[in-house]
Design an enzyme around this catalytic site. Structure first.
Site, PDB file in Angstrom:
ATOM      1  CG  HIS A  43      -2.027   0.938   1.278  1.00  0.00           C
ATOM      2  ND1 HIS A  43      -2.400   1.745   0.251  1.00  0.00           N
ATOM      3  CD2 HIS A  43      -2.858   1.246   2.316  1.00  0.00           C
ATOM      4  CE1 HIS A  43      -3.409   2.516   0.633  1.00  0.00           C
ATOM      5  NE2 HIS A  43      -3.702   2.243   1.879  1.00  0.00           N
ATOM      6  CG  ASP A  48       2.671   4.121  -4.250  1.00  0.00           C
ATOM      7  OD1 ASP A  48       1.688   3.371  -4.137  1.00  0.00           O
ATOM      8  OD2 ASP A  48       2.877   5.101  -3.513  1.00  0.00           O
ATOM      9  CG  HIS A  68      -4.803   0.558  -8.150  1.00  0.00           C
ATOM     10  ND1 HIS A  68      -6.126   0.551  -7.816  1.00  0.00           N
ATOM     11  CD2 HIS A  68      -4.205   1.458  -7.337  1.00  0.00           C
ATOM     12  CE1 HIS A  68      -6.339   1.436  -6.858  1.00  0.00           C
ATOM     13  NE2 HIS A  68      -5.185   2.002  -6.545  1.00  0.00           N
TER      14      HIS A  68
HETATM   15  C1  SDX Z   1      -1.634   2.073  -3.393  1.00  0.00           C
HETATM   16  O1  SDX Z   1      -6.390   0.751  -3.128  1.00  0.00           O
HETATM   17  C2  SDX Z   1      -5.893   1.882  -3.386  1.00  0.00           C
HETATM   18  O2  SDX Z   1      -6.556   2.785  -3.863  1.00  0.00           O
HETATM   19  C3  SDX Z   1      -4.437   2.067  -2.988  1.00  0.00           C
HETATM   20  C4  SDX Z   1      -3.798   3.378  -3.421  1.00  0.00           C
HETATM   21  C5  SDX Z   1      -4.370   4.555  -2.688  1.00  0.00           C
HETATM   22  O3  SDX Z   1      -4.308   5.663  -3.211  1.00  0.00           O
HETATM   23  O4  SDX Z   1      -4.808   4.361  -1.524  1.00  0.00           O
HETATM   24  O5  SDX Z   1      -3.995   3.566  -4.818  1.00  0.00           O
HETATM   25  C6  SDX Z   1      -2.285   3.392  -3.146  1.00  0.00           C
HETATM   26  O6  SDX Z   1      -1.543   1.289  -2.494  1.00  0.00           O
HETATM   27  C7  SDX Z   1      -1.193   1.730  -4.791  1.00  0.00           C
HETATM   28  C8  SDX Z   1      -0.634   0.281  -4.906  1.00  0.00           C
HETATM   29  C9  SDX Z   1       0.816   0.298  -4.422  1.00  0.00           C
HETATM   30  N1  SDX Z   1       1.342  -1.086  -4.331  1.00  0.00           N
HETATM   31  C10 SDX Z   1       2.242  -1.545  -5.178  1.00  0.00           C
HETATM   32  O7  SDX Z   1       2.658  -0.933  -6.161  1.00  0.00           O
HETATM   33  C11 SDX Z   1       2.770  -2.941  -4.831  1.00  0.00           C
HETATM   34  C12 SDX Z   1       2.770  -3.799  -6.086  1.00  0.00           C
HETATM   35  N2  SDX Z   1       1.386  -4.036  -6.516  1.00  0.00           N
HETATM   36  C13 SDX Z   1       0.767  -5.260  -6.114  1.00  0.00           C
HETATM   37  O8  SDX Z   1       1.202  -5.920  -4.986  1.00  0.00           O
HETATM   38  C14 SDX Z   1      -0.715  -5.346  -6.421  1.00  0.00           C
HETATM   39  O9  SDX Z   1      -0.888  -4.907  -7.705  1.00  0.00           O
HETATM   40  C15 SDX Z   1      -1.706  -4.625  -5.514  1.00  0.00           C
HETATM   41  C16 SDX Z   1      -1.490  -4.984  -4.101  1.00  0.00           C
HETATM   42  C17 SDX Z   1      -1.590  -3.147  -5.699  1.00  0.00           C
HETATM   43  C18 SDX Z   1      -3.097  -5.050  -5.948  1.00  0.00           C
HETATM   44  O10 SDX Z   1      -3.210  -6.394  -5.701  1.00  0.00           O
HETATM   45  P1  SDX Z   1      -4.537  -7.246  -6.103  1.00  0.00           P
HETATM   46  O11 SDX Z   1      -5.603  -6.354  -6.644  1.00  0.00           O
HETATM   47  O12 SDX Z   1      -4.870  -8.141  -4.958  1.00  0.00           O
HETATM   48  O13 SDX Z   1      -4.053  -8.051  -7.344  1.00  0.00           O
HETATM   49  P2  SDX Z   1      -3.490  -9.519  -7.275  1.00  0.00           P
HETATM   50  O14 SDX Z   1      -2.431  -9.585  -6.221  1.00  0.00           O
HETATM   51  O15 SDX Z   1      -4.648 -10.454  -7.196  1.00  0.00           O
HETATM   52  O16 SDX Z   1      -2.757  -9.662  -8.711  1.00  0.00           O
HETATM   53  C19 SDX Z   1      -3.482 -10.075  -9.841  1.00  0.00           C
HETATM   54  C20 SDX Z   1      -2.441 -10.715 -10.745  1.00  0.00           C
HETATM   55  C21 SDX Z   1      -1.593 -11.781 -10.055  1.00  0.00           C
HETATM   56  O17 SDX Z   1      -1.111 -12.643 -11.050  1.00  0.00           O
HETATM   57  P3  SDX Z   1      -1.768 -14.133 -11.173  1.00  0.00           P
HETATM   58  O18 SDX Z   1      -1.769 -14.739  -9.782  1.00  0.00           O
HETATM   59  O19 SDX Z   1      -3.156 -13.912 -11.685  1.00  0.00           O
HETATM   60  O20 SDX Z   1      -0.878 -14.874 -12.128  1.00  0.00           O
HETATM   61  O21 SDX Z   1      -1.480  -9.714 -11.169  1.00  0.00           O
HETATM   62  C22 SDX Z   1      -0.204 -10.042 -10.635  1.00  0.00           C
HETATM   63  C23 SDX Z   1      -0.417 -11.036  -9.525  1.00  0.00           C
HETATM   64  O22 SDX Z   1       0.728 -11.874  -9.376  1.00  0.00           O
HETATM   65  N3  SDX Z   1       0.365  -8.796 -10.129  1.00  0.00           N
HETATM   66  C24 SDX Z   1       1.601  -8.399 -10.352  1.00  0.00           C
HETATM   67  C25 SDX Z   1       1.681  -7.131  -9.751  1.00  0.00           C
HETATM   68  N4  SDX Z   1       0.522  -6.813  -9.193  1.00  0.00           N
HETATM   69  C26 SDX Z   1      -0.305  -7.859  -9.438  1.00  0.00           C
HETATM   70  N5  SDX Z   1       2.632  -8.971 -10.994  1.00  0.00           N
HETATM   71  C27 SDX Z   1       3.786  -8.258 -11.025  1.00  0.00           C
HETATM   72  N6  SDX Z   1       3.940  -7.032 -10.472  1.00  0.00           N
HETATM   73  C28 SDX Z   1       2.913  -6.436  -9.827  1.00  0.00           C
HETATM   74  N7  SDX Z   1       3.077  -5.237  -9.302  1.00  0.00           N
END
Ligand code: SDX
Length: 423
Positions: A263, A359, A303
């Site tokens: 996050h 981010d 996201h």
């Molecule tokens: C913020 O919610 C908000 O609004 C948050 C925010 C705010 O203003 O409050 O916008 C701020 O928190 C932005 C997000 C910052 N976090 C990151 O950048 C960390 C990296 N991102 C991920 O960990 C992830 O994308 C999340 C946590 C942001 C979202 O996770 P989800 O919605 O639970 O998605 P998921 O984990 O189910 O992923 C779906 C697929 C998966 O692949 P499969 O299992 O289907 O094969 O996408 C892949 C994940 O492995 N995936 C990624 C990825 N994010 C998701 N693969 C590589 N790199 C990534 N960053």
């Protein structure tokens, strides 16, 4: 009836028609037909926890609006304090309302001397400033005996004003402590972002005035981070707020949720990732590692809601150019741009609708402005306090019930205790 759905319990053959209202169906209606059958939705991927009129997101179209105003217009025309007023009150302030609001915030920036001298100074020398901030916000609840009067409008307004006004002071105090520099008192002649930069960077000069380009850039970053509907930390604010806890304790819980690398900790993780990659030639191998699962995820990508480019990331990318004009270009920018270029043309990311989020570029700006990595989640918490408090107020005004979800029990059936000697 308006748009609706019909559900049928195949065990009894009974059916129930349920209206679709504001894009959702009421779980209470489901429960009439399905008592004791719970909707299993870990991570709340498909669950609306509340009704809200504060922020609107359209993940597919990449739209973000605060109280109906597009983020692009607010970033171009407004200021963080004006946006905080909008989020909290639902309308943009007129001139006299805005002057009063600015005055209230300006004259509540000081923190009790004991918060700094006895509390913050009690941390270990290398304490992470976000850990200090989370703790200090919770500690504030012990300094204001009326904090628990959450249904008294005047008291509630006072606590909201104190929290928004004191976050920069606490944040800068945590930084100054971590680098062994003396605490800098607020300078009431400066605006919100300018005062924060003064408390961060002032040394021996009688008065610190940051470069106006950097002050404006930081204020826009505060606007962009001010709210984002039911994100993880705002949901924490609402869950803790639903127990009728005081706003300081609820805000500390929200800040604790924001601290996580998934996050608000992601902007710090992005810089560590870009530094680990190190050179342009290492970008493609790194991405291959992410795809194969041998590497961490692409920090700053993906996201839960945005399945297209995060509109905030687009604006931040423009701000970066203006900041680098003043600070010099962040050498990690080229690696970030290469990473984005490769990822956005790679089916792994396209198929998963993974785009840069808020981010991905913000950390490059913070680093170029001289903020240490550990301050990055703190820089997120300062402005998000306005959003957290707007949602806190809304849940109280909605007379929301205490948040208490159910579970699907998958543990042992009843069994008898076995004395130690018989195990
Ligand atoms: C913020 O919610 C908000 O609004 C948050 C925010 C705010 O203003 O409050 O916008 C701020 O928190 C932005 C997000 C910052 N976090 C990151 O950048 C960390 C990296 N991102 C991920 O960990 C992830 O994308 C999340 C946590 C942001 C979202 O996770 P989800 O919605 O639970 O998605 P998921 O984990 O189910 O992923 C779906 C697929 C998966 O692949 P499969 O299992 O289907 O094969 O996408 C892949 C994940 O492995 N995936 C990624 C990825 N994010 C998701 N693969 C590589 N790199 C990534 N960053």
């Amino acid at each position: 009836m308006t748009e609706s759905i019909t559900i049928t319990d195949n065990r009894s053959g009974e059916s129930l028609e349920i209206p679709i209202v504001n894009g959702g169906v009421a779980a209470a209606d489901w429960s009439k037909l399905l008592p004791g059958v719970w909707f299993y939705d870990p991570g709340f991927m498909s669950t609306a926890a509340c009704e809200s009129s504060i922020t609107y997101l359209d993940g597919e179209a990449g739209i973000l609006r605060y109280r109906g105003y597009p983020i692009e217009q607010l970033a171009a025309e407004s200021t963080y304090l004006e946006v905080a007023y909008l989020l909290l009150n639902g309308e943009l302030p007129n001139a006299s309302e805005f002057d009063e609001w600015k005055h209230e915030i300006t004259y509540h920036t000081f923190i009790h001397e004991n918060v700094r001298k006895r509390f913050l100074d009690g941390f270990h020398y290398d304490a992470h400033p976000m850990g200090m901030l989370v703790s200090a916000v919770a500690a504030l609840s012990t300094f204001y005996s009326d904090a628990k009067d959450i249904f008294d409008e005047e008291s509630r307004h006072k606590q909201v004003t104190r929290l928004i006004a004191k976050m920069p002071t606490l944040a800068a105090a945590a930084h100054r402590f971590s680098v062994g520099m003396p605490f800098v008192y607020p300078d009431n002649s400066l605006d919100f972002a300018g005062n924060f930069l003064s408390m961060m960077w002032k040394v021996a000069e009688p008065r610190f005035e940051a470069d106006p380009v950097l002050t404006r850039a930081l204020d826009i970053l505060f606007i962009l981070h001010a709210d984002h509907e039911q994100n993880c930390s705002t949901s924490a604010m609402r869950v803790v707020g639903s127990s009728h806890s005081d706003p300081y304790s609820a805000t500390a819980a929200a800040a604790a949720a924001l601290y996580g690398p998934r996050h608000g900790g992601a902007n710090e993780a992005v810089i560590r990732m870009l530094s680990e990659i190190g050179t342009l030639d290492d970008v493609a191998p790194f991405i291959a590692g992410v795809k194969s699962g041998s590497h961490q995820r692409l920090q700053g990508f993906g996201h839960r809601v945005y399945k297209s480019y995060d509109p905030r990331a687009k604006i931040i990318k423009k701000i970066a150019d203006e900041v680098f004009e003043v600070t010099g270009k962040n050498p990690l920018l080229d690696i970030a741009l290469k990473l984005e270029e490769i990822a956005l043309s790679d089916d792994y990311f396209i198929s998963r609708k993974l785009y840069p989020n808020v981010d991905f570029y913000s950390g490059l700006i913070y680093q170029a402005m001289g903020f240490p990595l550990s301050m990055f989640p703190v820089l997120f918490a300062i402005p998000r306090t306005a959003g957290w408090l707007a949602h806190w107020q809304e849940l109280l005004d909605q007379d929301s019930r205490i948040a208490r979800p159910r579970q699907l029990y998958i543990g042992h059936d009843v069994r008898n205790y076995v004395p130690l000697g018989s195990r």
